[in-house]
Design an enzyme around this catalytic site. Structure first.
Site, PDB file in Angstrom:
ATOM      1  N   ASP A   4    -122.576  18.399   4.240  1.00 49.68           N
ATOM      2  CA  ASP A   4    -122.110  17.318   3.367  1.00 49.68           C
ATOM      3  C   ASP A   4    -122.912  16.032   3.551  1.00 49.68           C
ATOM      4  OD1 ASP A   4    -121.062  16.978   5.942  1.00 49.68           O
ATOM      5  OD2 ASP A   4    -119.010  17.364   5.340  1.00 49.68           O
ATOM      6  N   ASP A  20    -106.424  17.402   9.534  1.00 48.26           N
ATOM      7  CA  ASP A  20    -105.660  17.898   8.387  1.00 48.26           C
ATOM      8  C   ASP A  20    -106.140  19.275   7.913  1.00 48.26           C
ATOM      9  OD1 ASP A  20    -108.107  17.265   7.292  1.00 48.26           O
ATOM     10  OD2 ASP A  20    -107.331  15.835   5.815  1.00 48.26           O
ATOM     11  N   HIS A  52    -109.335  20.078   7.183  1.00 50.89           N
ATOM     12  CA  HIS A  52    -110.509  20.113   6.299  1.00 50.89           C
ATOM     13  C   HIS A  52    -111.709  20.741   6.995  1.00 50.89           C
ATOM     14  CE1 HIS A  52    -111.684  15.797   7.704  1.00 50.89           C
ATOM     15  NE2 HIS A  52    -112.604  16.600   8.190  1.00 50.89           N
ATOM     16  N   GLU A  64    -110.933  18.447   1.569  1.00 47.82           N
ATOM     17  CA  GLU A  64    -109.631  18.001   2.048  1.00 47.82           C
ATOM     18  C   GLU A  64    -108.544  18.936   1.519  1.00 47.82           C
ATOM     19  OE1 GLU A  64    -109.542  15.783   4.227  1.00 47.82           O
ATOM     20  OE2 GLU A  64    -110.999  14.180   3.858  1.00 47.82           O
TER      21      GLU A  64
END
Ligand code: F6R
Length: 243
Positions: free
Chosen positions: A67, A136, A138, A143
């Site tokens: 990313d 979380d 990801h 996400e």
């Protein structure tokens, strides 16, 4: 997924580095999937040491990062292009032109995702993808709620992720870009071997969801349950919520 519980990040890094070194020896032009963040750093350090100690030729090794921030100058010290150069390309001695990072330039970002997936495909796919995981769940910047079939595309960063990453931008959340370009979960799943690393009790819940929860876009990393060759390397703290 196969779960390996290790003493610490250093031991996990040794396992990863040995695995990559063996891969390079059998396939000198192998394709590595690269992650930023703190979890893979010991792995990159150990790999650099093995490559130098054993005089392994890495000049044909190719790489694709997960990313990049959108609209951040690639020369910015915290762009993932800069981070990958500093923590992977330079210490390990990879050929810079063979290591790719998604292009976060806002003028071309709409096409950049398709082009990135096409480039990975043209390279023959990723042989070994290293992954960290967010608290979380990801992976990459996918996400919760991200499609499990997604390709590389522009995404909005959650407020939590921007707060988490403010430490790299003078502690100022307003300096953290609002968008990113990330490999999709579908892109990541095409890699032939996935190695996910997580350390510390902050990751325990996400690790349990990933390995033992239902497969759901609410925990993007749970897609690993559908992958034929996924390895999860965790310390005791990150493993503490596993049954
Ligand atoms: C990094 C990335 C992220 C991180 C994750 C964990 O390229 O895409 O998914 O892997 O946020 O970060 P650390 O390892 O810093 O806890």
């Amino acid at each position: 997924a196969e779960v390996i519980i290790v003493k610490d990040q250093d031991e996990a890094g040794e396992i990863y580095a040995r695995c990559v070194a063996d891969l390079i020896k059998t396939k000198p032009d192998c394709v590595l999937g690269l992650a930023t963040g703190s979890s893979p750093l010991a792995g990159y350090r150990h790999l650099a040491k093995i490559v130098h100690d054993e005089h392994i030729n890495v000049s044909s090794v190719r790489g694709f990062a997960l990313d990049e921030y959108a609209g951040l100058d690639p020369e910015h010290p915290e762009s993932y292009r800069s981070v990958i150069t500093r923590t992977v390309v330079e210490p390990i001695g990879l050929t810079p032109d063979l290591v790719h990072v998604p292009n976060g330039n806002l003028d071309t970002i709409r096409e950049a995702g398709h082009e990135y997936d096409a480039a990975i495909e043209a390279a023959g796919g990723v042989d070994l993808q290293i992954l960290g995981i967010g608290t979380d769940g990801h992976i990459g910047f996918n996400e919760p709620g991200s499609s499990l079939a997604s390709g590389t595309r522009i995404k909005t960063l959650t407020e939590q992720t921007r707060i988490d990453n403010a430490r790299f931008f003078d502690g100022d959340v307003d300096k953290v870009p609002t968008h990113c370009i990330t490999q999709g979960i579908g892109t990541i799943m095409k890699a032939r071997h996935l190695v996910l690393m997580a350390f510390g009790d902050g990751k325990a819940e996400a690790v349990a969801e990933t390995v033992e929860g239902g497969v759901s876009s609410l925990c993007p990393a749970s897609a690993l349950q559908l992958h034929p060759h996924a390895t999860v390397i965790v310390d005791e703290a990150a493993a503490s919520r596993l049954r």
